[in-house]
Design a protein around this motif. Structure first.
Motif, PDB file in Angstrom:
ATOM      1  N   UNK A  30       0.847  -1.191   0.000  1.00  0.00           N
ATOM      2  CA  UNK A  30       0.000   0.000   0.000  1.00  0.00           C
ATOM      3  C   UNK A  30       0.884   1.243   0.000  1.00  0.00           C
ATOM      4  N   UNK A  31       0.626   2.151  -0.930  1.00  0.00           N
ATOM      5  CA  UNK A  31       1.399   3.381  -1.028  1.00  0.00           C
ATOM      6  C   UNK A  31       2.640   3.292  -1.887  1.00  0.00           C
ATOM      7  N   UNK A  32       2.956   2.128  -2.427  1.00  0.00           N
ATOM      8  CA  UNK A  32       4.166   1.956  -3.241  1.00  0.00           C
ATOM      9  C   UNK A  32       4.201   2.997  -4.358  1.00  0.00           C
ATOM     10  N   UNK A  33       3.073   3.213  -5.006  1.00  0.00           N
ATOM     11  CA  UNK A  33       2.952   4.241  -6.042  1.00  0.00           C
ATOM     12  C   UNK A  33       2.076   5.390  -5.546  1.00  0.00           C
ATOM     13  N   UNK A  34       0.987   5.058  -4.878  1.00  0.00           N
ATOM     14  CA  UNK A  34      -0.005   6.069  -4.533  1.00  0.00           C
ATOM     15  C   UNK A  34       0.451   7.048  -3.453  1.00  0.00           C
ATOM     16  N   UNK A  35       1.479   6.742  -2.718  1.00  0.00           N
ATOM     17  CA  UNK A  35       1.978   7.663  -1.691  1.00  0.00           C
ATOM     18  C   UNK A  35       3.158   8.489  -2.194  1.00  0.00           C
ATOM     19  N   UNK A  36       3.427   8.442  -3.489  1.00  0.00           N
ATOM     20  CA  UNK A  36       4.526   9.224  -4.059  1.00  0.00           C
ATOM     21  C   UNK A  36       4.121  10.696  -4.086  1.00  0.00           C
ATOM     22  N   UNK A  37       4.865  11.565  -3.417  1.00  0.00           N
ATOM     23  CA  UNK A  37       4.505  12.984  -3.382  1.00  0.00           C
ATOM     24  C   UNK A  37       4.468  13.594  -4.789  1.00  0.00           C
ATOM     25  N   UNK A  38       3.445  14.395  -5.047  1.00  0.00           N
ATOM     26  CA  UNK A  38       3.340  15.106  -6.308  1.00  0.00           C
ATOM     27  C   UNK A  38       2.810  14.295  -7.471  1.00  0.00           C
ATOM     28  N   UNK A  39       2.476  13.034  -7.242  1.00  0.00           N
ATOM     29  CA  UNK A  39       1.987  12.166  -8.314  1.00  0.00           C
ATOM     30  C   UNK A  39       0.470  12.070  -8.203  1.00  0.00           C
ATOM     31  N   UNK A  40      -0.246  12.683  -9.135  1.00  0.00           N
ATOM     32  CA  UNK A  40      -1.702  12.664  -9.124  1.00  0.00           C
ATOM     33  C   UNK A  40      -2.256  11.344  -9.636  1.00  0.00           C
ATOM     34  N   UNK A  41      -3.557  11.199  -9.557  1.00  0.00           N
ATOM     35  CA  UNK A  41      -4.220   9.963  -9.954  1.00  0.00           C
ATOM     36  C   UNK A  41      -3.890   9.535 -11.383  1.00  0.00           C
ATOM     37  N   UNK A  42      -3.964  10.436 -12.391  1.00  0.00           N
ATOM     38  CA  UNK A  42      -3.632  10.001 -13.759  1.00  0.00           C
ATOM     39  C   UNK A  42      -2.192   9.477 -13.879  1.00  0.00           C
ATOM     40  N   UNK A  43      -1.259  10.156 -13.241  1.00  0.00           N
ATOM     41  CA  UNK A  43       0.143   9.717 -13.294  1.00  0.00           C
ATOM     42  C   UNK A  43       0.332   8.402 -12.537  1.00  0.00           C
ATOM     43  N   UNK A  44      -0.393   8.235 -11.435  1.00  0.00           N
ATOM     44  CA  UNK A  44      -0.314   6.978 -10.691  1.00  0.00           C
ATOM     45  C   UNK A  44      -0.798   5.821 -11.552  1.00  0.00           C
ATOM     46  N   UNK A  45      -1.938   6.006 -12.227  1.00  0.00           N
ATOM     47  CA  UNK A  45      -2.476   4.943 -13.074  1.00  0.00           C
ATOM     48  C   UNK A  45      -1.548   4.658 -14.254  1.00  0.00           C
ATOM     49  N   UNK A  46      -0.914   5.708 -14.797  1.00  0.00           N
ATOM     50  CA  UNK A  46       0.051   5.505 -15.883  1.00  0.00           C
ATOM     51  C   UNK A  46       1.234   4.685 -15.389  1.00  0.00           C
ATOM     52  N   UNK A  47       1.764   5.064 -14.236  1.00  0.00           N
ATOM     53  CA  UNK A  47       2.907   4.328 -13.678  1.00  0.00           C
ATOM     54  C   UNK A  47       2.537   2.875 -13.408  1.00  0.00           C
ATOM     55  N   UNK A  48       1.369   2.664 -12.837  1.00  0.00           N
ATOM     56  CA  UNK A  48       0.937   1.298 -12.537  1.00  0.00           C
ATOM     57  C   UNK A  48       0.688   0.514 -13.822  1.00  0.00           C
TER      58      UNK A  48
END
Length: 77
Positions: A30-48
């Motif tokens: 939990x938070x591996x990607x979603x707790x990255x500071x400055x990373x919004x939902x679209x960028x999180x989904x792209x990274x994932x």
């Protein structure tokens, strides 16, 4: 990766896919990607979406890597 945790809801109140659900589906902490500071939902989904599920990668390495014989020094030990 880490400890199993309960699945978050797959969508938010507007019906959009939640990044923390995708993170959970991939077996990431939990938070591996979603707790990255400055990373919004679209960028999180792209990274994932561009990421590799660790369990799948580990299985691929086990299947594709040739067995390596022990070196002479290791075999003698």
């Amino acid at each position: 990766m880490g400890d199993a945790h309960p699945a978050p809801a797959p969508t938010d109140s507007t019906g959009r896919l939640r990044a923390d659900f995708v993170e959970w589906m991939q077996g990431l902490d939990a938070g591996w990607v979603t707790a990255t500071p400055g990373l919004g939902r679209p960028a999180q989904l792209t990274a994932l979406g561009n990421g590799v599920a660790p369990q799948q990668a580990a299985r691929a390495v086990r299947l594709l890597a040739p067995p390596f014989p022990l070196c002479a020094r290791c075999a003698a030990a």
